[in-house]
Design an enzyme around this catalytic site. Structure first.
Site, PDB file in Angstrom:
ATOM      1  N   GLU A  68      -6.202   4.042   3.186  1.00 48.71           N
ATOM      2  CA  GLU A  68      -5.420   5.288   3.193  1.00 48.71           C
ATOM      3  C   GLU A  68      -4.197   5.230   2.289  1.00 48.71           C
ATOM      4  O   GLU A  68      -3.743   6.267   1.800  1.00 48.71           O
ATOM      5  CB  GLU A  68      -4.996   5.620   4.631  1.00 48.71           C
ATOM      6  CG  GLU A  68      -3.743   4.916   5.153  1.00 48.71           C
ATOM      7  CD  GLU A  68      -3.858   3.402   5.208  1.00 48.71           C
ATOM      8  OE1 GLU A  68      -4.979   2.884   5.306  1.00 48.71           O
ATOM      9  OE2 GLU A  68      -2.804   2.724   5.143  1.00 48.71           O
TER      10      GLU A  68
ATOM     11  N   LYS B  66      -9.325  -0.282  12.807  1.00 46.82           N
ATOM     12  CA  LYS B  66      -9.098  -1.730  12.705  1.00 46.82           C
ATOM     13  C   LYS B  66      -9.373  -2.376  14.056  1.00 46.82           C
ATOM     14  O   LYS B  66      -9.315  -1.719  15.089  1.00 46.82           O
ATOM     15  CB  LYS B  66      -7.630  -2.005  12.332  1.00 46.82           C
ATOM     16  CG  LYS B  66      -7.250  -1.661  10.899  1.00 46.82           C
ATOM     17  CD  LYS B  66      -5.797  -2.039  10.656  1.00 46.82           C
ATOM     18  CE  LYS B  66      -5.300  -1.622   9.284  1.00 46.82           C
ATOM     19  NZ  LYS B  66      -5.965  -2.298   8.163  1.00 46.82           N
TER      20      LYS B  66
ATOM     21  N   ARG C 190      -3.747   4.079  -0.724  1.00 43.66           N
ATOM     22  CA  ARG C 190      -3.990   4.505  -2.106  1.00 43.66           C
ATOM     23  C   ARG C 190      -4.178   6.021  -2.193  1.00 43.66           C
ATOM     24  O   ARG C 190      -3.890   6.628  -3.224  1.00 43.66           O
ATOM     25  CB  ARG C 190      -5.202   3.755  -2.673  1.00 43.66           C
ATOM     26  CG  ARG C 190      -6.487   4.037  -1.949  1.00 43.66           C
ATOM     27  CD  ARG C 190      -7.576   3.058  -2.306  1.00 43.66           C
ATOM     28  NE  ARG C 190      -7.379   1.749  -1.673  1.00 43.66           N
ATOM     29  CZ  ARG C 190      -8.146   0.688  -1.892  1.00 43.66           C
ATOM     30  NH1 ARG C 190      -9.148   0.771  -2.742  1.00 43.66           N
ATOM     31  NH2 ARG C 190      -7.925  -0.438  -1.271  1.00 43.66           N
TER      32      ARG C 190
ATOM     33  N   LYS D 144       4.716   3.782  -0.184  1.00 45.00           N
ATOM     34  CA  LYS D 144       3.707   4.032   0.856  1.00 45.00           C
ATOM     35  C   LYS D 144       4.409   3.989   2.206  1.00 45.00           C
ATOM     36  O   LYS D 144       5.001   2.982   2.564  1.00 45.00           O
ATOM     37  CB  LYS D 144       2.605   2.969   0.792  1.00 45.00           C
ATOM     38  CG  LYS D 144       1.650   2.998   2.004  1.00 45.00           C
ATOM     39  CD  LYS D 144       0.557   1.944   1.918  1.00 45.00           C
ATOM     40  CE  LYS D 144      -0.277   1.885   3.203  1.00 45.00           C
ATOM     41  NZ  LYS D 144      -1.332   0.853   3.173  1.00 45.00           N
TER      42      LYS D 144
HETATM   43  N1  BES Z   1      -2.285  -1.457   5.353  1.00 39.32           N
HETATM   44  C1  BES Z   1      -3.509  -2.076   4.969  1.00 39.32           C
HETATM   45  C2  BES Z   1      -3.310  -3.344   4.145  1.00 39.32           C
HETATM   46  C3  BES Z   1      -2.659  -4.488   4.879  1.00 39.32           C
HETATM   47  C4  BES Z   1      -3.430  -5.407   5.569  1.00 39.32           C
HETATM   48  C5  BES Z   1      -1.284  -4.655   4.850  1.00 39.32           C
HETATM   49  C6  BES Z   1      -2.818  -6.446   6.250  1.00 39.32           C
HETATM   50  C7  BES Z   1      -0.673  -5.701   5.526  1.00 39.32           C
HETATM   51  C8  BES Z   1      -1.449  -6.593   6.229  1.00 39.32           C
HETATM   52  C9  BES Z   1      -4.352  -1.095   4.151  1.00 39.32           C
HETATM   53  O1  BES Z   1      -4.191   0.233   4.494  1.00 39.32           O
HETATM   54  C10 BES Z   1      -5.791  -1.432   4.395  1.00 39.32           C
HETATM   55  O2  BES Z   1      -6.220  -1.298   5.510  1.00 39.32           O
HETATM   56  N2  BES Z   1      -6.488  -1.857   3.334  1.00 39.32           N
HETATM   57  C11 BES Z   1      -7.860  -2.226   3.418  1.00 39.32           C
HETATM   58  C12 BES Z   1      -8.587  -1.571   2.283  1.00 39.32           C
HETATM   59  C13 BES Z   1     -10.091  -1.666   2.385  1.00 39.32           C
HETATM   60  C14 BES Z   1     -10.597  -0.842   3.546  1.00 39.32           C
HETATM   61  C15 BES Z   1     -10.697  -1.199   1.081  1.00 39.32           C
HETATM   62  C16 BES Z   1      -7.929  -3.744   3.335  1.00 39.32           C
HETATM   63  O3  BES Z   1      -7.158  -4.348   2.584  1.00 39.32           O
HETATM   64  O4  BES Z   1      -8.728  -4.321   4.047  1.00 39.32           O
HETATM   65 ZN    ZN Z   2      -2.397   0.767   5.262  1.00 39.80          ZN
HETATM   66 MN    MN Z   3      -5.418   0.881   6.087  1.00 38.74          MN
END
Ligand code: BES
Ligand code: ZN
Ligand code: MN
Length: 492
Positions: free
Chosen positions: A342, A270, A344, A258
């Site tokens: 994003e 965010k 996934r 990724k």
């Molecule tokens: N890149 C993030 C996951 C992440 C969060 C990595 C904090 C490192 C530190 C990923 O793209 C994300 O935003 N995931 C969401 C998914 C949700 C919207 C289903 C998450 O984990 O909140």
């Molecule tokens: Zn991400």
């Molecule tokens: Mn994300």
């Protein structure tokens, strides 16, 4: 990089050094070399202070009057009966981190003298001591001070040959991990997809084959999910394909990374605190790139295809919307409920492409979910997969290099959270908790019947100052790099 050497000599025979690093066990029990040092310093026993009791992670710096070495550093190893290679790596990391001495000698590897422990000491010291200030002004960079030039690891002469080979390999592993860190630490304005693809091309330079695909190629070849994730940015997405071909390969493995160069969340934006570390959202791609670049140096006999999906996840008038339906590489349609899920999407395309390669195993590596951090914190990664042997091999490779991968179940009953009323899948798996698992289940829908494993490194890929320790610095850690190299070179 520090010049590393194994030296078959006793402490009394060493040439001049600026610093001597000597291990101490908990309860102030001196390790190898401590008697010589105490004699030289005119001390009767190992000194104990409120902040130094011989625990792992602790150190005590003493000035020496010895003509051969100016300073002595005592480094804690914890309880004598609990010492393993990871503790030696951590203690060596503490030494590397807290010294700027040019020439260093250590007896750390004599605690348990094997080539593997020598390797751990060499890795820990190199990784702990590596620090860069590339993005400071020239004046700011001058304040850095000197770096360690050479580390001599004292070993019994019986293991000198093995130790020397182990040290050469430690140099490769440490260099690989540092290469991953450098990419992760790079500011997001300087590693937008095309720039990151160029940096990766430089990194692998001549060490494996590389092809960079641009946004037109991606759209034309059906990479609908990667294209959609990159659509909000003025810097379009890229796919980097890497290929390592050893002579007479034993197997073929596809490694997927990724590579979100900045994850703002997109239109599902965010909040400021959640966005802060999101330059590190390409750590999976950085890890795979560095692994591919260093496979030849480990003499790996596994043919490896690396697929890196690079995109910047941004909100704009051209951005992917919640509600959009995108078509992944394998033809599966996905209803995007949250543009912040994003990673996934990108991996869905890569898994579809990897499925055409007829690889013996597929492993993806991603900072995929905050949920993995909630479950396992920042010192462990999650691993999931469809093949027990593969998952166990990755866990074991992690143990060899001092990284913890904890298996999460791909609970079938949660799969229905991924259903969508309009498309084949939704992209959030909204259910009551278990977000790292539903992300894994989403990916499984694209893995077909391949032997597949998924590494969620969201926690350990990037550390705050508070969580940084011994050989893992603040910022990008390079977690995953040494584990994959160990796995792919059969060092488990
Ligand atoms: N890149 C993030 C996951 C992440 C969060 C990595 C904090 C490192 C530190 C990923 O793209 C994300 O935003 N995931 C969401 C998914 C949700 C919207 C289903 C998450 O984990 O909140
Ligand atoms: Zn991400
Ligand atoms: Mn994300």
């Amino acid at each position: 990089m520090v010049e590393l050497r194994a030296v078959a000599a006793g402490l009394t025979e060493i040439e001049e050094a600026d610093l001597l690093v000597v291990p101490v066990f908990k309860a102030a029990i001196g390790g190898p070399g401590s008697n010589t040092v105490l004699d030289a310093l005119g001390m009767e026993r190992v000194p104990v202070t409120p902040s130094f009791r011989g625990d792992v992670g602790q150190h005590l710096l003493l000035a020496a009057s010895e003509p051969t070495y100016a300073m002595v550093m005592l480094v804690g190893l914890g309880r004598m009966d609990e010492v393993d290679n990871e503790r030696l790596r951590r203690a060596a990391g503490v030494a590397g981190r807290h010294t700027r001495a040019r020439r260093v000698v250590t007896t750390l590897a004599e605690v348990h003298p094997t080539p593997a422990s020598v390797m751990a000491v060499a890795e820990g010291f190199t990784l702990g001591g590596h620090e860069e200030h590339r993005f400071r002004s020239p004046a700011g960079q001058r304040d850095e001070g000197s770096h360690t030039e050479r580390l001599d690891i004292l070993v019994p002469s019986t293991i000198l040959d093995g130790a020397t080979r182990a040290i050469a390999l430690a140099g490769v592993y440490a260099e690989a991990q540092i290469a991953t860190r450098r990419l992760v630490d790079c500011p997001p304005d300087r590693k937008r997809p095309a720039a990151l693809a160029a940096a990766i091309t430089d990194l692998v330079d001549g060490r494996c084959e590389v092809a960079v695909r641009d946004e037109a190629w991606l759209a034309e070849h059906g990479f609908g999910a990667l294209t959609a994730v990159g659509a909000g940015s003025t810097a379009p997405p890229r796919l980097v394909e890497l290929h390592y071909r050893p002579e007479d390969p034993l197997e073929t493995v596809a490694l997927l990374g990724k590579g979100i160069t900045f994850d703002s969340g997109g239109l599902s934006l965010k909040r400021d605190d959640g966005m802060r570390g999101m330059k590190a959202d390409m750590a999976g791609a950085a890890t795979i790139a560095s692994v591919c670049a260093h496979l030849a140096a480990t003499d790996s006999r596994i043919e490896v295809v690396g697929l890196l999906g690079l995109a910047e996840n941004m909100p704009s008038g051209t951005a992917l919307r919640p509600g959009d339906v995108v078509t992944a590489y394998d033809g599966t349609t996905i209803e995007v409920l949250d543009t912040d899920a994003e990673g996934r999407l990108v991996l869905a395309d890569l898994l579809g492409r990897a499925g055409e390669l007829d690889a013996d195993a597929i492993v993806d590596c991603a900072t995929l979910t905050g949920s993995a951090i909630s479950a396992l914190g920042h010192y462990n990664a999650a691993v999931m997969g469809t093949d027990d042997t593969l998952v166990e091999a990755l866990v074991r490779a992690g143990e060899t290099v001092g990284e913890t991968y904890w298996r999460l179940p791909l609970t079938r009953e949660y799969d229905r959270f991924l259903d969508s009323p309009v498309a084949d899948s939704n992209n959030t798996g909204d259910g009551p908790g278990g977000g790292a698992i539903t992300a894994g289940l989403f990916l499984r829908r694209f893995a077909g019947d391949a032997r597949w494993a998924h590494l969620d490194i969201a926690g350990p890929a990037f550390l705050s100052k508070e969580l940084s320790r011994d050989y893992l610095p603040e910022g990008g850690t390079g977690f995953g790099t040494r584990m994959l190299l160990a796995w792919l070179s059969g060092r488990t």
